[in-house]
Design a protein around this motif. Structure first.
Motif, PDB file in Angstrom:
ATOM      1  N   SER A 145       0.846  -1.286  -0.071  1.00 48.24           N
ATOM      2  CA  SER A 145      -0.151  -0.162  -0.061  1.00 48.24           C
ATOM      3  C   SER A 145       0.873   1.133   0.043  1.00 48.24           C
ATOM      4  O   SER A 145       2.002   1.012   0.427  1.00 48.24           O
ATOM      5  CB  SER A 145      -1.079   0.029   1.307  1.00 48.24           C
ATOM      6  OG  SER A 145      -0.266  -0.072   2.297  1.00 48.24           O
ATOM      7  N   VAL A 146       0.128   2.262  -0.309  1.00 47.42           N
ATOM      8  CA  VAL A 146       0.873   3.577  -0.243  1.00 47.42           C
ATOM      9  C   VAL A 146       0.426   4.626   0.817  1.00 47.42           C
ATOM     10  O   VAL A 146      -0.937   4.762   0.987  1.00 47.42           O
ATOM     11  CB  VAL A 146       0.734   4.279  -1.670  1.00 47.42           C
ATOM     12  CG1 VAL A 146       1.560   5.927  -1.566  1.00 47.42           C
ATOM     13  CG2 VAL A 146       1.396   3.379  -2.687  1.00 47.42           C
ATOM     14  N   ASP A 147       1.090   4.946   1.574  1.00 48.39           N
ATOM     15  CA  ASP A 147       0.458   5.945   2.710  1.00 48.39           C
ATOM     16  C   ASP A 147       0.035   7.281   2.066  1.00 48.39           C
ATOM     17  O   ASP A 147       0.540   7.753   1.298  1.00 48.39           O
ATOM     18  CB  ASP A 147       1.623   6.174   3.857  1.00 48.39           C
ATOM     19  CG  ASP A 147       2.201   5.277   4.798  1.00 48.39           C
ATOM     20  OD1 ASP A 147       1.682   3.969   4.587  1.00 48.39           O
ATOM     21  OD2 ASP A 147       3.051   5.207   5.217  1.00 48.39           O
ATOM     22  N   HIS A 148      -1.188   7.761   2.856  1.00 47.39           N
ATOM     23  CA  HIS A 148      -1.583   8.863   2.448  1.00 47.39           C
ATOM     24  C   HIS A 148      -1.473   9.680   3.438  1.00 47.39           C
ATOM     25  O   HIS A 148      -2.261  10.012   4.314  1.00 47.39           O
ATOM     26  CB  HIS A 148      -3.283   8.825   1.897  1.00 47.39           C
ATOM     27  CG  HIS A 148      -3.582   7.413   1.104  1.00 47.39           C
ATOM     28  ND1 HIS A 148      -4.104   6.417   1.381  1.00 47.39           N
ATOM     29  CD2 HIS A 148      -3.159   7.604  -0.294  1.00 47.39           C
ATOM     30  CE1 HIS A 148      -4.404   5.697   0.132  1.00 47.39           C
ATOM     31  NE2 HIS A 148      -3.777   6.310  -0.739  1.00 47.39           N
ATOM     32  N   ASN A 149      -0.595  10.424   3.714  1.00 43.11           N
ATOM     33  CA  ASN A 149      -0.143  11.511   4.594  1.00 43.11           C
ATOM     34  C   ASN A 149       0.708  12.381   4.111  1.00 43.11           C
ATOM     35  O   ASN A 149       1.172  12.532   2.953  1.00 43.11           O
ATOM     36  CB  ASN A 149       0.401  10.822   5.790  1.00 43.11           C
ATOM     37  CG  ASN A 149       1.692  10.216   5.622  1.00 43.11           C
ATOM     38  OD1 ASN A 149       2.587  10.338   4.716  1.00 43.11           O
ATOM     39  ND2 ASN A 149       1.849   9.031   6.301  1.00 43.11           N
TER      40      ASN A 149
END
Length: 182
Positions: A145-149
């Motif tokens: 997954s790719v962090d969304h921050n």
């Protein structure tokens, strides 16, 4: 066909007084938000299973309520339709949380979400925020997954990598690594 073994363990940790985490383990979740520790296991054939981790945002007043709303919103998901309706489901979860904000006079609440849907021999993962999904194969663990921050935006930009973006190791230590981008 193969079997799935799944387990969840959640703990309040050492920083906060309450546990803002929740989970969805094939229809089971932590309904009592005052419960600071939980341990649950599940085993089933991979004909259809939905798993999720929701992490209430600690900077918000009622992160445990937001993560509970998120897992409750997963109830009744039809596994075979999850992939095609995943975006709709996540938008509905967001709407449910926004409605709760309005009911509570604008008190800010929020939650991350990471989910894995297994249907026969296919698996689909999705995430929102910085709750991660990993793939374990041949003893190696790989983040898929790719962090969304904000910190991840510094690395890759909101949609693609930008020139001069911060290196990943610098971003992971950044003070905004837990903040969702605005």
């Amino acid at each position: 066909m193969f079997n799935l073994d799944a387990a969840v363990c959640t703990d309040v940790g050492k920083v906060r007084n309450n546990n803002e985490d929740n989970y969805y383990l094939c229809g089971k979740y932590k309904a009592d938000t005052s419960q600071n520790n939980a341990l649950l296991a599940d085993q089933r054939a991979a004909a259809g299973a939905l798993y999720s981790v929701c992490d209430g945002m600690g900077g918000a007043e009622k992160g445990e309520l937001a993560s509970l709303i998120a897992v409750q919103s997963l109830q009744g998901c039809i596994i075979s339709e999850f992939q095609s309706k995943m975006t709709q489901k996540i938008m509905q979860i967001n709407l449910d949380i926004c409605n709760e904000i309005q009911k509570n006079g604008g008190v800010r609440i929020g939650s991350t979400l990471a989910a894995l849907c297994v249907d026969n021999n296919r698996a689909m993962a999705c995430n929102l925020g910085d709750s991660r999904v990993y793939y374990l194969h041949a003893g190696a663990l790989r983040q898929i997954s790719v962090d969304h921050n904000e910190a991840q935006s510094m690395v890759h930009g909101p949609r693609q990598q930008r020139a001069g973006a911060a290196p990943e190791r610098k971003a992971s230590a950044h003070t905004a690594s837990g903040n969702l981008p605005g």
